[in-house]
Motif scaffolding. Structure first.
Motif, mmCIF file in Angstrom:
data_model
loop_
_atom_site.group_PDB
_atom_site.id
_atom_site.type_symbol
_atom_site.label_atom_id
_atom_site.label_comp_id
_atom_site.label_asym_id
_atom_site.label_seq_id
_atom_site.Cartn_x
_atom_site.Cartn_y
_atom_site.Cartn_z
ATOM 1 N N SER A 100 37.014 17.091 36.063
ATOM 2 C CA SER A 100 36.604 17.398 34.690
ATOM 3 C C SER A 100 37.244 18.636 34.063
ATOM 4 C CB SER A 100 35.075 17.565 34.647
ATOM 5 O OG SER A 100 34.671 18.644 35.471
ATOM 6 N N MET A 101 38.153 19.320 34.752
ATOM 7 C CA MET A 101 38.703 20.567 34.217
ATOM 8 C C MET A 101 40.198 20.644 34.460
ATOM 9 S SD MET A 101 37.579 24.486 35.244
ATOM 10 C CE MET A 101 36.064 24.452 34.290
ATOM 11 N N ASN A 102 40.929 21.302 33.554
ATOM 12 C CA ASN A 102 42.358 21.489 33.792
ATOM 13 C C ASN A 102 42.571 22.594 34.825
ATOM 14 O OD1 ASN A 102 43.231 24.173 32.465
ATOM 15 N ND2 ASN A 102 42.040 23.211 30.835
ATOM 16 N N HIS A 103 43.680 22.523 35.523
ATOM 17 C CA HIS A 103 43.893 23.402 36.672
ATOM 18 C C HIS A 103 44.056 24.861 36.281
ATOM 19 C CE1 HIS A 103 46.292 24.949 40.239
ATOM 20 N NE2 HIS A 103 45.127 24.586 40.739
ATOM 21 N N ARG A 104 44.695 25.131 35.157
ATOM 22 C CA ARG A 104 44.919 26.528 34.768
ATOM 23 C C ARG A 104 43.597 27.263 34.583
ATOM 24 N NH1 ARG A 104 49.046 27.640 29.974
ATOM 25 N NH2 ARG A 104 50.384 26.712 31.578
ATOM 26 N N ARG A 105 42.661 26.636 33.884
ATOM 27 C CA ARG A 105 41.358 27.275 33.676
ATOM 28 C C ARG A 105 40.598 27.400 34.996
ATOM 29 N NH1 ARG A 105 36.087 25.104 30.488
ATOM 30 N NH2 ARG A 105 35.115 27.120 30.113
ATOM 31 N N PHE A 106 40.709 26.376 35.816
ATOM 32 C CA PHE A 106 40.043 26.414 37.119
ATOM 33 C C PHE A 106 40.548 27.580 37.960
ATOM 34 C CE2 PHE A 106 40.277 25.339 41.662
ATOM 35 C CZ PHE A 106 38.933 25.182 41.943
ATOM 36 N N VAL A 107 41.854 27.780 37.986
ATOM 37 C CA VAL A 107 42.438 28.846 38.809
ATOM 38 C C VAL A 107 41.866 30.206 38.419
ATOM 39 C CG1 VAL A 107 44.567 30.131 39.229
ATOM 40 C CG2 VAL A 107 44.554 27.657 39.428
ATOM 41 N N VAL A 108 41.766 30.469 37.136
ATOM 42 C CA VAL A 108 41.273 31.763 36.672
ATOM 43 C C VAL A 108 39.811 31.965 37.057
ATOM 44 C CG1 VAL A 108 40.794 33.186 34.649
ATOM 45 C CG2 VAL A 108 42.926 31.884 34.779
ATOM 46 N N LEU A 109 38.955 30.994 36.703
ATOM 47 C CA LEU A 109 37.525 31.131 36.978
ATOM 48 C C LEU A 109 37.229 31.124 38.473
ATOM 49 C CD1 LEU A 109 36.096 28.788 34.187
ATOM 50 C CD2 LEU A 109 36.063 31.287 34.234
ATOM 51 N N ASP A 110 37.952 30.277 39.208
ATOM 52 C CA ASP A 110 37.726 30.192 40.652
ATOM 53 C C ASP A 110 38.187 31.460 41.361
ATOM 54 O OD1 ASP A 110 37.026 28.418 43.024
ATOM 55 O OD2 ASP A 110 39.100 28.971 43.509
ATOM 56 N N ALA A 111 39.278 32.062 40.901
ATOM 57 C CA ALA A 111 39.756 33.308 41.504
ATOM 58 C C ALA A 111 38.746 34.429 41.295
ATOM 59 C CB ALA A 111 41.111 33.687 40.918
ATOM 60 N N ILE A 112 38.132 34.465 40.115
ATOM 61 C CA ILE A 112 37.084 35.453 39.870
ATOM 62 C C ILE A 112 35.924 35.235 40.846
ATOM 63 C CG2 ILE A 112 35.335 36.226 38.212
ATOM 64 C CD1 ILE A 112 37.359 35.512 36.002
ATOM 65 N N GLY A 113 35.537 33.967 40.999
ATOM 66 C CA GLY A 113 34.460 33.648 41.928
ATOM 67 C C GLY A 113 34.799 33.997 43.365
ATOM 68 N N ALA A 114 36.038 33.718 43.766
ATOM 69 C CA ALA A 114 36.464 34.039 45.132
ATOM 70 C C ALA A 114 36.401 35.546 45.379
ATOM 71 C CB ALA A 114 37.879 33.521 45.373
ATOM 72 N N ALA A 115 36.879 36.322 44.407
ATOM 73 C CA ALA A 115 36.867 37.783 44.553
ATOM 74 C C ALA A 115 35.432 38.307 44.660
ATOM 75 C CB ALA A 115 37.582 38.424 43.371
ATOM 76 N N LEU A 116 34.548 37.778 43.826
ATOM 77 C CA LEU A 116 33.144 38.206 43.868
ATOM 78 C C LEU A 116 32.501 37.860 45.208
ATOM 79 C CD1 LEU A 116 31.915 37.150 40.306
ATOM 80 C CD2 LEU A 116 32.245 39.483 41.148
ATOM 81 N N TRP A 117 32.747 36.627 45.673
ATOM 82 C CA TRP A 117 32.103 36.176 46.907
ATOM 83 C C TRP A 117 32.616 36.937 48.120
ATOM 84 C CZ3 TRP A 117 34.099 33.313 51.174
ATOM 85 C CH2 TRP A 117 33.114 32.871 52.065
ATOM 86 N N VAL A 118 33.927 37.080 48.229
ATOM 87 C CA VAL A 118 34.491 37.796 49.378
ATOM 88 C C VAL A 118 34.048 39.251 49.372
ATOM 89 C CG1 VAL A 118 36.629 38.608 50.453
ATOM 90 C CG2 VAL A 118 36.470 36.253 49.625
ATOM 91 N N ALA A 119 34.111 39.899 48.207
ATOM 92 C CA ALA A 119 33.696 41.300 48.128
ATOM 93 C C ALA A 119 32.228 41.469 48.493
ATOM 94 C CB ALA A 119 33.959 41.839 46.723
ATOM 95 N N ALA A 120 31.393 40.539 48.026
ATOM 96 C CA ALA A 120 29.964 40.630 48.316
ATOM 97 C C ALA A 120 29.680 40.394 49.797
ATOM 98 C CB ALA A 120 29.192 39.629 47.464
#
Length: 204
Positions: A122-142
């Protein structure tokens, strides 16, 4: 094997531990990064390399799921009739709440594959990469940060209290997942059922 010998073993074979962390975070979003963060406080693992291994693994894992959902979506609904309603639920969830869902879904147990596949549908890859990278950074840091913090806390209080603190955090996260997940599923289910019929009739 006592704790000191275990830490010595980890330090001796730490390159394999980093590989294990990468493979683990590629496959799931469980508590192992928290444990690795704790161990890094002892010096048996390098804190920066723990962060790097977990980041590469979880970003690679989410993108693999995205491309599977993107390239094989119509086949997934035909091959996995039992999983199809859940995949449709993930796709609808990303479509409606992707801006908030993608940065946070790793914190919810059992949603890594569901949301990754749904995003590919349901989503284009460019937008996914940005939002998912933010999520990855938050999760790993936490996760790694909490593990490191538990080690620091353990220096000032009894170690068992540090363990109780960690278990309390995980229990609160699990409770929030169950309560919010049920409400979200109830809200999205009608949209998911409609989407499921649409996806099933897409050409292979």
């Amino acid at each position: 094997m006592d704790v000191i010998k275990l830490l010595e073993l980890i330090q001796t074979h730490q390159q394999w531990v980093y590989g294990l962390l990468l493979a683990y975070t590629l496959a799931k979003t469980g508590p192992l990064p928290l444990v690795a963060g704790y161990v890094s406080g002892t010096g048996a693992l390098d804190f920066g390399l723990v962060i790097a291994a977990c980041s590469v693994g979880t970003i690679a894992g989410s993108n693999i799921r995205f491309f599977v959902g993107s390239l094989l979506s119509s086949r997934l609904f035909r091959w996995s009739p039992k999983a199809a309603p859940w995949i449709a639920l993930g796709a609808v969830g990303v479509d409606r709440f992707g801006f908030w869902l993608l940065p946070l879904y790793r914190f919810s147990k059992g949603t890594f594959t569901l949301v990754g596949l749904g995003a590919g549908i349901s989503m284009n890859h460019r937008r996914f990469v940005v939002l998912d990278a933010i999520g990855a950074a938050l999760w790993v840091a936490a996760m790694v940060g909490v593990g490191r913090g538990l080690w620091l806390l353990g220096l000032q209080v009894k170690p068992e209290w540090a363990a109780y603190f960690g278990l309390s955090l995980m229990s609160c996260g699990l409770l929030a997942t169950v309560v919010l997940g049920r409400r979200l599923k109830k809200f999205l289910n009608p949209y998911a059922l409609a989407a499921l019929e649409r996806y099933r009739h897409q050409p292979a």
